[in-house]
Design a protein around this motif. Structure first.
Motif, short mmCIF file in Angstrom:
data_model
loop_
_atom_site.label_atom_id
_atom_site.label_comp_id
_atom_site.label_asym_id
_atom_site.label_seq_id
_atom_site.Cartn_x
_atom_site.Cartn_y
_atom_site.Cartn_z
N LEU A 11 1.20 -0.78 0.33
CA LEU A 11 0.10 0.23 0.44
C LEU A 11 1.14 1.67 -0.04
N GLU A 14 0.16 2.90 3.48
CA GLU A 14 1.05 1.88 5.22
C GLU A 14 1.95 1.12 4.55
N ILE A 18 0.73 -6.75 0.82
CA ILE A 18 -0.40 -6.91 -0.04
C ILE A 18 -0.05 -8.28 -1.11
N GLY A 39 -9.59 -11.73 1.40
CA GLY A 39 -7.99 -10.72 2.02
C GLY A 39 -7.12 -11.50 1.01
N GLY A 41 -6.11 -11.07 -1.40
CA GLY A 41 -5.34 -10.28 -2.18
C GLY A 41 -5.69 -10.01 -3.91
N SER A 43 -8.40 -8.58 -5.73
CA SER A 43 -9.04 -7.48 -5.94
C SER A 43 -7.75 -6.58 -6.27
N THR A 44 -7.25 -6.51 -5.39
CA THR A 44 -5.89 -5.47 -5.26
C THR A 44 -5.00 -6.04 -6.92
N TYR A 55 -1.31 2.10 -5.21
CA TYR A 55 -0.26 1.14 -4.64
C TYR A 55 0.45 1.55 -4.69
N GLU A 173 -15.28 -10.68 -9.50
CA GLU A 173 -16.27 -11.85 -8.53
C GLU A 173 -17.51 -11.72 -9.77
N HIS A 205 -15.63 -16.80 -6.11
CA HIS A 205 -15.54 -17.62 -4.37
C HIS A 205 -15.80 -19.49 -5.14
#
Ligand SMILES: Nc1ncnc2c1ncn2[C@@H]1O[C@H](COP(=O)(O)OP(=O)(O)OP(=O)(O)O)[C@@H](O)[C@H]1O
Ligand SMILES: [Mg+2]
Lengths: 251, 425
Positions: A11, A14, A18, A39, A41, A43-44, A55, A173, A205
């Protein structure tokens, strides 16, 4: 078509890593699926590939048809043939859906040195594609995604994909929030675009979507890495046993 | 209360070169305006009502020159069949104007004063009503010293808009024009105004709409960068009447547009809207005062400001609902889109309500372009600049939609797009 090597992403704001070295190659004509826990990663990865701010790529490369895309602006990546169907399509009040799509189509054509599409040709094409996806005229007239139901938004993403005819389609998704019939429509939309020259990366998923869109390759992503790659049977295995034993297997 | 000496001096300096036209039906109103002006003095930076906008350039004795834009003023309303009336630096241009005759309306000029005229009942009268509770001394100055203007009596439904075109050709022009519009019962007209007018422009329009009359007013303030303008619209609305006024402002170093609207008849509708686009040395002030003094009237204020490179936007808007003005429906929104951190939007929305059965809402926001939307558009291949333009046009759409005629809406949007495109070159 899409070649990702050792992609590491943190990120911007921060000190949080990821993606921790993603390797992935989607060949032209193939459909790859990515599954993985919340979580992990997924979508990242799709955002970084399409050029969203926020990013920082700390290592690795990503090329589209041999071209390095990581230094391109988002609009340049789109013109180069990359398409992302968003997990959460954005509502844009005041911008008409038609105006938006026509601007997008013609901007890409212009960037590629092609002639712009006339409004009559555009209208004809959009009506035809919209009909296949059961998107009514009213939805085309409304502002982009404003007041659309979850499923309508997803169908609108597929409509845009059909209009733009990208080389590489990433679907994040697109199946979530769809009822059975809408899922069929979306899958049909994707299958109609399956082509020798086009690659797909389908993030999902559920096995259910993959029943309709048969993947060639399935990857499992966990904690910022692809931890396992296999054939369609891998998706069935996940459906049956979840991710925990896969993680253990790798560890 | 006696005026402080600096205010007396400033007023004397300002009006030293002006002459009060004598004779004719307007003489009494002009004299009265001058005595009211003398009691008020001119606006000063310390006045509460001028807290956000420095009036210095609007009241200075010597007009600061304003460069005349050498490229052609982008034509607006050109494609419309309209009755053209042209003023160059505040002076009527008969050559460039159409013959002032049009069925359903009679048009005279203030400068061609007669002894008796219907405008006597309105000229300075609505302006005077508009001085309470807040002073608007630039309007009083206008009533006293206006050199010309149009006296428009709408008694039918003219087939085309009355289009007032202001041209700016002299770098030091100082124009003071005063229009009076009277709309009869059942009559309906559209008035267009456009152009930069003068280096400094003081413009007043008094509008009296009789029961069931309708007036549409669409204004595009020209794009000369250095011009200054103070304008006032005073409107009084009779029963079941409709008044809609919209102003587009692109550029102009200093603009103060005041609109004072009073509902005196029941079931009337009054909308005041504006969109402005400012880049750099640009200060735009919309000051609106709406008084509901009748039952079941609807007022709407919709103001949108797009600001960049240190441009400043101001909105002061008040809705006053008098004790008997039940079932009032008052809506007010003022929003700014700040395209960078240097630009500023100052808003002072006010509601003062003395009736109990009313629905009034107001809101004011200020923000940047939404990053998620911007990314979404770019991810579809729309270049950043174009994506910003699309969102800018979307932002001001609510104000532009206040223009009833769709062809005029398109004309406004075309002007906005041209402005945006110029910024991209
Ligand atoms: N802008 C951000 N700020 C803070 N954390 C972020 C940001 N973007 C992603 N993350 C974090 O990075 C991790 C990966 O998120 P991402 O959205 O890529 O997961 P995902 O695999 O798509 O999950 P899901 O299946 O729930 O959609 C998560 O822990 C998330 O909270
Ligand atoms: Mg996700």
């Amino acid at each position: 078509m899409l070649e990702i090597k050792n992609l590491q992403v943190k990120l911007e704001e921060e000190d949080k890593q990821i993606l921790k070295g993603v390797d992935l190659t989607v060949e032209a004509g193939k459909v790859h699926a990515i599954m993985g826990p919340n979580g992990s990663g997924k979508s990242t990865l799709s955002y970084v590939l399409s050029g969203r701010d926020g990013y920082e790529v700390t290592d690795g490369t990503a090329t589209l048809a041999g071209e390095d895309i990581l230094d391109m602006e988002p609009e340049e990546r789109a013109a180069a043939g990359l398409f992302l169907a968003f997990q959460y399509p954005v509502e844009i009040p005041g911008v008409g859906n038609m105006t938006f799509m026509r601007t997008a189509v013609n901007s890409q054509r212009k960037a590629r040195g092609q002639e712009e599409m006339s409004s009559t040709d555009f209208l004809k094409l959009v009506r035809e594609k919209a009909k296949e996806l059961k998107i009514d005229a009213d939805m085309l007239k409304r502002p982009v995604n404003v007041g659309f139901s979850g499923g309508e938004k997803k169908r609108n993403e597929i409509l845009q994909m059909a209009m733009l005819e990208p080389k590489m389609c990433i679907l994040d998704e697109t199946d979530s929030g769809l009822d059975v019939d809408a899922m069929r429509l979306v899958a049909d939309g994707v299958n109609a675009l399956r082509d020798e020259g086009r690659g797909f990366l389908v993030i999902t998923h559920y096995q259910r979507l993959l029943d309709h869109i048969q993947p060639d390759v399935v990857h499992i992503m966990s904690n910022g890495r692809i931890i396992k790659t296999g054939g369609p049977e891998l998706a069935l295995e996940v459906e049956k046993n979840g991710y925990e034993h896969l993680k253990e297997e790798v560890a | 209360m006696a005026l402080p000496q600096p205010k007396i001096d400033a007023l004397e300096a300002r009006i030293a070169g002006l002459t009060l036209p004598e004779g004719g039906w307007s003489e009494a109103a002009r004299k009265d305006a001058l005595s009211r002006l003398t009691a008020m003095g001119l606006p000063h930076a310390r006045d509460e009502y001028w807290k956000f906008t420095r009036p210095a350039k609007l009241v200075e004795a010597e007009v600061t020159p304003a460069t005349v834009l050498d490229e052609d003023e982008m034509p607006i309303f050109d494609a419309f069949d309209r009755l053209k009336i042209v003023f160059v630096d505040g002076v009527f241009d008969a050559e460039a104007s159409d013959d002032l005759s049009l069925e359903g309306v009679s048009i005279d000029r203030l400068a061609e004063s007669q002894d008796i005229h219907w405008a006597k009942d309105i000229y300075g009268v609505l302006e005077t009503r508009g001085q309470d509770p807040v002073e608007r001394s630039l309007a009083a100055l206008n009533t006293a010293f206006a050199t010309d203007g149009l006296l428009i009596h709408v008694h039918g439904k003219p087939s085309k808009p009355i289009s007032v075109i202001y041209r700016h050709e002299s770098e030091t022009s100082d124009a003071v024009l005063h229009h009076v519009v009277k709309v009869d019962a059942g009559a309906e007209a559209t008035i267009l105004e456009n152009g930069p007018a003068a280096a400094r422009f003081n413009n007043v329009m008094e509008v009296e709409i009789a029961d069931t009359g309708k007036l549409h007013h669409v204004r595009a303030q020209g794009r000369d960068h250095e011009r200054r303008a103070a304008t006032h619209v005073f409107a009084r609305l009779g029963k079941e009447s409709v008044f809609k006024t919209f102003t587009l402002t692109v550029n102009g170093v200093l603009t103060r547009n005041e609109c004072v609207l009073e509902f005196t008849g029941d079931d009337a509708v009054g909308h005041v809207a504006g969109a402005c686009l400012g880049d750099g040395d640009f200060h735009h002030d919309d000051t609106v005062f709406i008084t509901h003094d009748a039952v079941n009237c609807e007022s709407r204020q919709v103001f949108k400001k797009v600001l960049r490179n240190g441009a400043v936007g101001v909105f002061q808007g008040k809705i006053l609902v008098k004790p008997d003005a039940q079932q009032t429906d008052g809506y007010q929104i003022s929003q700014s889109l700040l395209l960078d951190d240097d630009s500023q939007f100052l808003a002072k929305p006010e509601l003062e309500i003395y009736a109990d059965d009313v629905a009034c809402s107001h809101g004011s926001t200020s923000g940047a372009i939404d990053e998620d939307s911007l990314f979404y558009l770019r991810a579809r291949g729309v270049p950043r600049g174009m994506a910003e333009d699309l969102m800018t046009i979307a932002f001001i759409a609510e104000a532009v939609l206040e223009v009833e005629d769709e062809a005029l809406q398109e004309e406004i949007n075309a002007r906005v797009e041209a402005w945006l495109a110029r910024r991209r070159d």
